[in-house]
Scaffold this motif. Sequence first.
Motif, short mmCIF file in Angstrom:
data_model
loop_
_atom_site.label_atom_id
_atom_site.label_comp_id
_atom_site.label_asym_id
_atom_site.label_seq_id
_atom_site.Cartn_x
_atom_site.Cartn_y
_atom_site.Cartn_z
N UNK A 114 0.83 -1.20 0.00
CA UNK A 114 0.00 0.00 0.00
C UNK A 114 0.87 1.26 0.00
N UNK A 115 1.91 1.26 0.82
CA UNK A 115 2.80 2.43 0.86
C UNK A 115 3.59 2.56 -0.44
N UNK A 116 4.03 1.44 -1.02
CA UNK A 116 4.74 1.52 -2.28
C UNK A 116 3.85 2.11 -3.38
N UNK A 117 2.57 1.70 -3.39
CA UNK A 117 1.65 2.27 -4.38
C UNK A 117 1.44 3.76 -4.15
N UNK A 118 1.37 4.17 -2.88
CA UNK A 118 1.25 5.60 -2.57
C UNK A 118 2.48 6.37 -3.06
N UNK A 119 3.67 5.79 -2.87
CA UNK A 119 4.90 6.43 -3.33
C UNK A 119 4.91 6.57 -4.84
N UNK A 120 4.51 5.51 -5.56
CA UNK A 120 4.48 5.56 -7.03
C UNK A 120 3.43 6.54 -7.53
N UNK A 121 2.30 6.62 -6.83
CA UNK A 121 1.25 7.55 -7.23
C UNK A 121 1.66 8.99 -7.00
N UNK A 122 2.38 9.25 -5.91
CA UNK A 122 2.81 10.61 -5.59
C UNK A 122 3.83 11.13 -6.59
N UNK A 123 4.66 10.24 -7.11
CA UNK A 123 5.67 10.64 -8.09
C UNK A 123 5.78 9.54 -9.14
N UNK A 124 5.11 9.67 -10.28
CA UNK A 124 5.11 8.62 -11.31
C UNK A 124 6.50 8.30 -11.89
N UNK A 125 7.49 9.18 -11.65
CA UNK A 125 8.84 8.91 -12.18
C UNK A 125 9.69 8.09 -11.21
N UNK A 126 9.18 7.76 -10.04
CA UNK A 126 9.93 7.08 -8.99
C UNK A 126 9.96 5.58 -9.30
N UNK A 127 11.14 5.05 -9.58
CA UNK A 127 11.27 3.67 -10.04
C UNK A 127 11.21 2.65 -8.90
N UNK A 128 11.81 2.98 -7.75
CA UNK A 128 12.02 1.97 -6.72
C UNK A 128 10.72 1.36 -6.18
N UNK A 129 9.61 2.11 -6.03
CA UNK A 129 8.38 1.45 -5.57
C UNK A 129 7.93 0.33 -6.51
N UNK A 130 8.10 0.54 -7.80
CA UNK A 130 7.72 -0.50 -8.76
C UNK A 130 8.61 -1.74 -8.62
N UNK A 131 9.89 -1.53 -8.33
CA UNK A 131 10.79 -2.66 -8.12
C UNK A 131 10.35 -3.48 -6.91
N UNK A 138 16.27 3.93 -15.71
CA UNK A 138 17.21 4.57 -16.63
C UNK A 138 17.34 6.06 -16.36
N UNK A 139 16.28 6.68 -15.83
CA UNK A 139 16.30 8.12 -15.57
C UNK A 139 16.11 8.44 -14.09
N UNK A 140 16.27 7.44 -13.22
CA UNK A 140 16.06 7.68 -11.79
C UNK A 140 17.07 8.68 -11.24
N UNK A 141 16.62 9.53 -10.32
CA UNK A 141 17.50 10.52 -9.71
C UNK A 141 18.65 9.82 -8.98
N UNK A 142 19.85 10.38 -9.11
CA UNK A 142 21.01 9.76 -8.49
C UNK A 142 20.87 9.72 -6.97
N UNK A 143 20.30 10.76 -6.38
CA UNK A 143 20.14 10.77 -4.93
C UNK A 143 19.25 9.62 -4.47
N UNK A 144 18.21 9.32 -5.24
CA UNK A 144 17.35 8.21 -4.87
C UNK A 144 18.07 6.87 -4.98
N UNK A 145 18.94 6.73 -5.97
CA UNK A 145 19.72 5.50 -6.08
C UNK A 145 20.63 5.33 -4.88
#
Length: 516
Positions: free
Chosen positions: A437-454, A481-488
């Motif tokens: 549920x939290x991962x889906x909230x994270x992906x919904x809040x920022x559609x460019x955020x890759x890690x919740x989908x992983x 491929x375009x994930x922010x470096x800080x998030x990595x």
Amino acid sequence: MSSAADDLGPLEAFLEERLGLSRASLHLGADLEAVLRARARARGCADLGGYRRALGDPGLAREELRALAGELTVGETYFFREWQQIEACAEIALPERLAARPDGEPVTVLSAGCASGEEAYTLAIALEAAYPGLLPRRIRIVGVDVNPRAIQKARRARYSEWALRAVPDDVRSRFFTRAGGDVALRKEIAGLVDFEERNLLEDDPAFWRPGAFDAIFCRNVLMYFAPHRMAEVLDRFTGALAPRGFLFLASSESLRASSAPFDVAHSHGIFYYRRGDAPARRPTGDIPRAGAWSASIHEASARVAEVAQRASPSPQRDALAPPRAAPAPTRDAVEARERPSTRPPAPVERAAIDRALQLIGGERFADAMAALAALPHRTASSARVELLRAVILCQQGDLSLAARACQRALDAGDSGAAHYVLGLCQEQAGDAERAARHYRDAASSDPSFAMPHLRLGLLAKRAGDLATTRDELGRAATLLAAEQQERLVLFGGGFPRSALIGLCHAELEARGGRAG
């Protein structure tokens, strides 16, 4: 101000040099000053300065290091922790290493920093179940730790119910027996592991001989070491591992900041390392293969939360329980703490935040927390700083405090990364549904955020949901491929972009899918 006679600095330097623990890590558990003063009195020293001078005697220093290790390196662990690594060892490492070793020469697995033995005995249980009859003649397990009390406990092989919270019922009935208020390993399993009191920093050419070990587990150990001592231990591991041998670190640790010659590998939804040097030999002929032992562990994974609720509660591990009551703060203090900061940080504050990010990237979590603690209140309560604090606390296993920091980050305007950390907290606590549920909230809040989908893809894989696994891992591979470096740095587990994308592609190919 303390006098030179009471200065902790020289003793911290001594302990860092001899035990490897960073100065920040020395203050994480026991009250360091109280421990040192007690040891000084036991040796008849008037103050800490006198105690440090007494440690100049090599014989006394050896005795005191044993006593201090017993006070300062107490670790909490449990059976079948991060069991996917155990599964990878049984199903990937062992067949290959059995093929590589000459007939009659045993495959040796080292549990380095084994604490009270739960990890080493987990390996014994899993490998005995997967390869019945091969231990200890063809498969040998060795556990070492610097803490003499921990080694004594490991040799007794008696544990609390809480240490068995992730053990499935059939494994428990087969390998454990009641021993009063405790649970004891059956003697035939306890006898499969050799335990030694050993300091990873002390050289022993016979023990650390080239190629001595086929796999080394060193989990939740190196993260507490000073960088130069960590590098020394990794060099020792490199020399003692057989070519293409396996190194398993904790999920919160990596070799990103190391120049050690290891390749990243992934299977079973986790990462581990292979020593370089020579190509692996493919198993041929009648090399033993792992049996179907892991099915019960898969089932147990889904029931960890239920097991945890049945077991007696632990203050350290009841991670997401409501906080204990504390004296009520004043209204002004509450408003000051909860009011989001809108003032941009000053250059010196930005530099401190960047320094904390670098320390997190180097997995120096205690030092990173200290850097954040030095920030002024307005900056320390910003969404970004609260998120960094949450990441550190999650990595250190303090899930309750991590969850609180996430909520403060969300209150201060975080765009969704805090939901991702909340998902990690829930996943570590064994609640896959709330984590998703939290991962889906994270992906919904920022559609460019890759890690919740992983994470959603890996959760779906464990649940046997093939369609969702393909969908989420495909999205993750594309977005990475375009994930922010800080998030990595914060969420990539110490692995580079290419390794994370490679994991997605490998899982997709194994399930007949591909990235979009």
